[in-house]
Design an enzyme around this catalytic site. Structure first.
Site, PDB file in Angstrom:
ATOM      1  N   HIS A  62      77.080  20.732   9.080  1.00 16.10           N
ATOM      2  CA  HIS A  62      77.389  21.466   7.850  1.00 16.10           C
ATOM      3  C   HIS A  62      76.281  21.234   6.826  1.00 16.10           C
ATOM      4  O   HIS A  62      76.327  20.301   6.028  1.00 16.10           O
ATOM      5  CB  HIS A  62      78.739  20.996   7.286  1.00 16.10           C
ATOM      6  CG  HIS A  62      79.257  21.871   6.192  1.00 16.10           C
ATOM      7  ND1 HIS A  62      80.600  22.146   6.034  1.00 16.10           N
ATOM      8  CD2 HIS A  62      78.647  22.549   5.191  1.00 16.10           C
ATOM      9  CE1 HIS A  62      80.787  22.929   4.993  1.00 16.10           C
ATOM     10  NE2 HIS A  62      79.596  23.185   4.458  1.00 16.10           N
ATOM     11  N   LEU A  65      70.577  25.506   4.288  1.00 15.65           N
ATOM     12  CA  LEU A  65      69.118  25.555   4.326  1.00 15.65           C
ATOM     13  C   LEU A  65      68.550  26.607   3.385  1.00 15.65           C
ATOM     14  O   LEU A  65      67.337  26.691   3.195  1.00 15.65           O
ATOM     15  CB  LEU A  65      68.629  25.791   5.755  1.00 15.65           C
ATOM     16  CG  LEU A  65      68.992  24.690   6.759  1.00 15.65           C
ATOM     17  CD1 LEU A  65      68.419  25.008   8.138  1.00 15.65           C
ATOM     18  CD2 LEU A  65      68.524  23.322   6.286  1.00 15.65           C
ATOM     19  N   ASN A  96      75.575  31.151   3.535  1.00 16.14           N
ATOM     20  CA  ASN A  96      75.467  31.646   2.156  1.00 16.14           C
ATOM     21  C   ASN A  96      73.996  31.776   1.759  1.00 16.14           C
ATOM     22  O   ASN A  96      73.472  31.078   0.906  1.00 16.14           O
ATOM     23  CB  ASN A  96      76.243  30.753   1.178  1.00 16.14           C
ATOM     24  CG  ASN A  96      75.822  29.297   1.225  1.00 16.14           C
ATOM     25  OD1 ASN A  96      75.253  28.839   2.209  1.00 16.14           O
ATOM     26  ND2 ASN A  96      76.106  28.574   0.161  1.00 16.14           N
ATOM     27  N   HIS A 238      84.719  20.061   5.372  1.00 19.71           N
ATOM     28  CA  HIS A 238      84.676  19.074   4.277  1.00 19.71           C
ATOM     29  C   HIS A 238      86.063  18.738   3.701  1.00 19.71           C
ATOM     30  O   HIS A 238      86.323  18.911   2.509  1.00 19.71           O
ATOM     31  CB  HIS A 238      83.713  19.503   3.170  1.00 19.71           C
ATOM     32  CG  HIS A 238      83.755  20.941   2.755  1.00 19.71           C
ATOM     33  ND1 HIS A 238      84.916  21.636   2.505  1.00 19.71           N
ATOM     34  CD2 HIS A 238      82.742  21.812   2.527  1.00 19.71           C
ATOM     35  CE1 HIS A 238      84.626  22.860   2.142  1.00 19.71           C
ATOM     36  NE2 HIS A 238      83.311  22.994   2.149  1.00 19.71           N
ATOM     37  N   ASP A 313      77.357  18.426   4.102  1.00 13.43           N
ATOM     38  CA  ASP A 313      77.407  19.588   3.206  1.00 13.43           C
ATOM     39  C   ASP A 313      76.171  19.586   2.300  1.00 13.43           C
ATOM     40  O   ASP A 313      76.253  19.881   1.109  1.00 13.43           O
ATOM     41  CB  ASP A 313      78.689  19.597   2.381  1.00 13.43           C
ATOM     42  CG  ASP A 313      78.957  20.933   1.695  1.00 13.43           C
ATOM     43  OD1 ASP A 313      78.247  21.912   1.998  1.00 13.43           O
ATOM     44  OD2 ASP A 313      79.867  20.997   0.837  1.00 13.43           O
ATOM     45  N   HIS A 317      69.899  22.336  -4.845  1.00 12.31           N
ATOM     46  CA  HIS A 317      69.738  23.248  -5.986  1.00 12.31           C
ATOM     47  C   HIS A 317      68.490  22.830  -6.753  1.00 12.31           C
ATOM     48  O   HIS A 317      68.197  21.635  -6.886  1.00 12.31           O
ATOM     49  CB  HIS A 317      70.950  23.192  -6.919  1.00 12.31           C
ATOM     50  CG  HIS A 317      72.194  23.769  -6.333  1.00 12.31           C
ATOM     51  ND1 HIS A 317      72.365  25.120  -6.115  1.00 12.31           N
ATOM     52  CD2 HIS A 317      73.335  23.174  -5.894  1.00 12.31           C
ATOM     53  CE1 HIS A 317      73.565  25.338  -5.578  1.00 12.31           C
ATOM     54  NE2 HIS A 317      74.164  24.179  -5.424  1.00 12.31           N
ATOM     55  N   GLY A 332      77.330  21.093  -5.668  1.00 13.67           N
ATOM     56  CA  GLY A 332      76.581  20.657  -4.505  1.00 13.67           C
ATOM     57  C   GLY A 332      75.591  19.543  -4.761  1.00 13.67           C
ATOM     58  O   GLY A 332      75.007  19.442  -5.843  1.00 13.67           O
TER      59      GLY A 332
END
Length: 433
Positions: A62, A65, A96, A238, A313, A317, A332
């Site tokens: 999970h 990229l 996503n 998660h 996960d 950012h 995140g």
């Protein structure tokens, strides 16, 4: 490229049996040619694995990229660099992206971009066209057959949880036929207003709009009922709450085809970290950090096998995005570089898991969930391995970050256990610094 290599003096670990043996490993043309004590091979580069362990290469099932479309956050190349530092020879990437992974062409693009890296990248494709699962009406099932044929290992709309029960039923029916799991972000978006941290005493004290644990638990319960109806394989992404773990435990006892993962940060931090950090956006993730009772329950669920896999996960950012006020910042944190150090600190050192059990949840379990072959440390096999220990104490510093982004709350933390190197696809990557 390092097609030939001799790893000397390591302790080989079989995570399926827990058995260990001290031996050298000779690799020729990217394959394991010989395993035996005191090997010698003239002209072959030597890696000194004395005091270290070797296992089949680890997998994080999970990660984000970000490529295509969000290369300012991460790329396939930089994400794989972070994975290699963390000891991972394989990752599965979430859809996503922009465009989302909802066509065979995007699946092919990701696989092609990853070919040169030392890390195997397995795309997880969308459940719905346009990753539109959060819509209560109007979402359309993606072409799952074509996506599977192109190489997608599972289906998920990830941060856009599939809200329509009818669509999730269709997805699970297709999953049963294709033998590919559906991975849902477990959140009923109708259970409350869009929040930013766990609902509880800390959110009330800080005055931050909350995310109720109930929203996760309601979605898990719904999906387990649909899993039972359809027989389609369901994977709980998660998982973060005690009641959610209890629901999965009950479903497994009833023989449902359900598996579940937990992130290393969810067994490390609680919602008190938000307050203690002064509402640092690096403590904002989705699902949010929960309570100490939830963390204790998740550790027990790892110990008793309710939670199959450890994951990160990993969600990079750009610095300017995370620099916003807490309620405006994106969800995140990074995870690949710190996963093993946190596993050693929070799970192995306290006795929640043995080294073999932890490695199993990072090697065998994720690949079996995704119907992938599990690498073996055996003569004749392709060399796919991780060199590590579970005892080295070290401080995670910003210089250790290999991601393109920097969003982690763990800079300055003491870690226990290091991933020292990986070998995969004829390439050796070392992390001695």
């Amino acid at each position: 490229m390092t097609p030939d290599l001799l790893l000397k003096g390591g302790l080989l670990l079989d995570p399926e049996t827990g058995a260990t043996r001290r031996a050298d490993v000779l690799i020729r043309d990217g394959r394991i040619a010989r395993i035996a004590p005191d090997l010698d091979a003239a002209g072959v580069p030597v890696y000194d694995a004395s005091g270290k362990m070797l296992s089949p290469g680890w997998m994080d099932m999970h990660v984000h990229l970000r490529e295509p479309g969000f290369e300012h956050k991460e790329t396939i190349e930089t994400g794989c660099r972070a994975a290699a530092f963390g000891g991972f020879t394989a990752v599965a990437c979430m859809p996503n992206t922009n465009p989302p992974i909802d066509t065979p062409e995007v699946v092919a693009f990701i696989r092609e971009r990853a070919e040169a890296t030392p890390v195997d990248v397995y795309p997880i494709a969308c459940v719905s066209v346009g990753r539109n699962g959060a819509a209560l009406t109007g979402a359309v099932l993606a072409g799952l057959d074509a996506l599977a044929g192109a190489g997608a290992v599972a289906f998920s709309d990830d941060g856009s949880p599939v809200q329509s029960s009818a669509l999730m039923r269709q997805a699970l029916e297709a999953a049963a036929r294709l033998d590919r799991p559906i991975i849902n972000h477990m959140e009923d978006m109708t259970a409350g207003p869009k929040g930013h941290m766990n609902e509880g005493a800390v959110s009330r004290r800080l005055g931050i709009r909350p995310v109720p644990a109930l929203s996760e638990e309601m979605m898990i319960a719904r999906d387990l009922l649909l899993c039972e109806l359809t027989g389609g394989p369901l994977h709980v992404a998660h998982l973060s709450t005690a009641k959610g773990a209890a629901l999965v435990r009950l479903a497994k006892a009833r023989g449902l085809p359900v598996t579940a993962e937990v992130c290393t940060h969810h067994v490390t931090l609680t919602d008190e970290a938000v307050a203690a950090s002064g509402c640092d956006p690096n403590t904002k993730m989705h699902p949010p950090l929960r309570t100490a009772a939830d963390v204790a329950a998740l550790k027990e669920a790892l110990r008793d096998g309710t939670l199959d896999a450890l994951c990160t996960d990993h969600a990079p950012h750009a610095p300017e995005e995370k620099a916003a006020p807490f309620e405006e910042a994106p969800f995140g944190i990074l995870g690949l570089e710190t996963a093993w150090g946190l596993t050693g600190r929070e799970l192995i050192a306290p006795g929640v898991l043995s080294v073999a059990e932890a490695v199993y949840k990072l090697t065998v379990a994720p690949r079996r969930i995704l119907r992938l072959p599990v690498p073996r440390l055996a003569e004749g096999e392709a060399a796919n391995l991780t060199v590590f220990d579970a005892t080295t104490r070290w401080t995670f510093e910003e210089r250790h970050i290999r991601s393109k982004s920097r969003n982690t709350p763990f800079v300055g933390w003491e870690m226990i256990g290091r991933a020292w190197a990986i070998y995969n696809k004829g390439q050796l990557v070392t992390n001695e610094g």
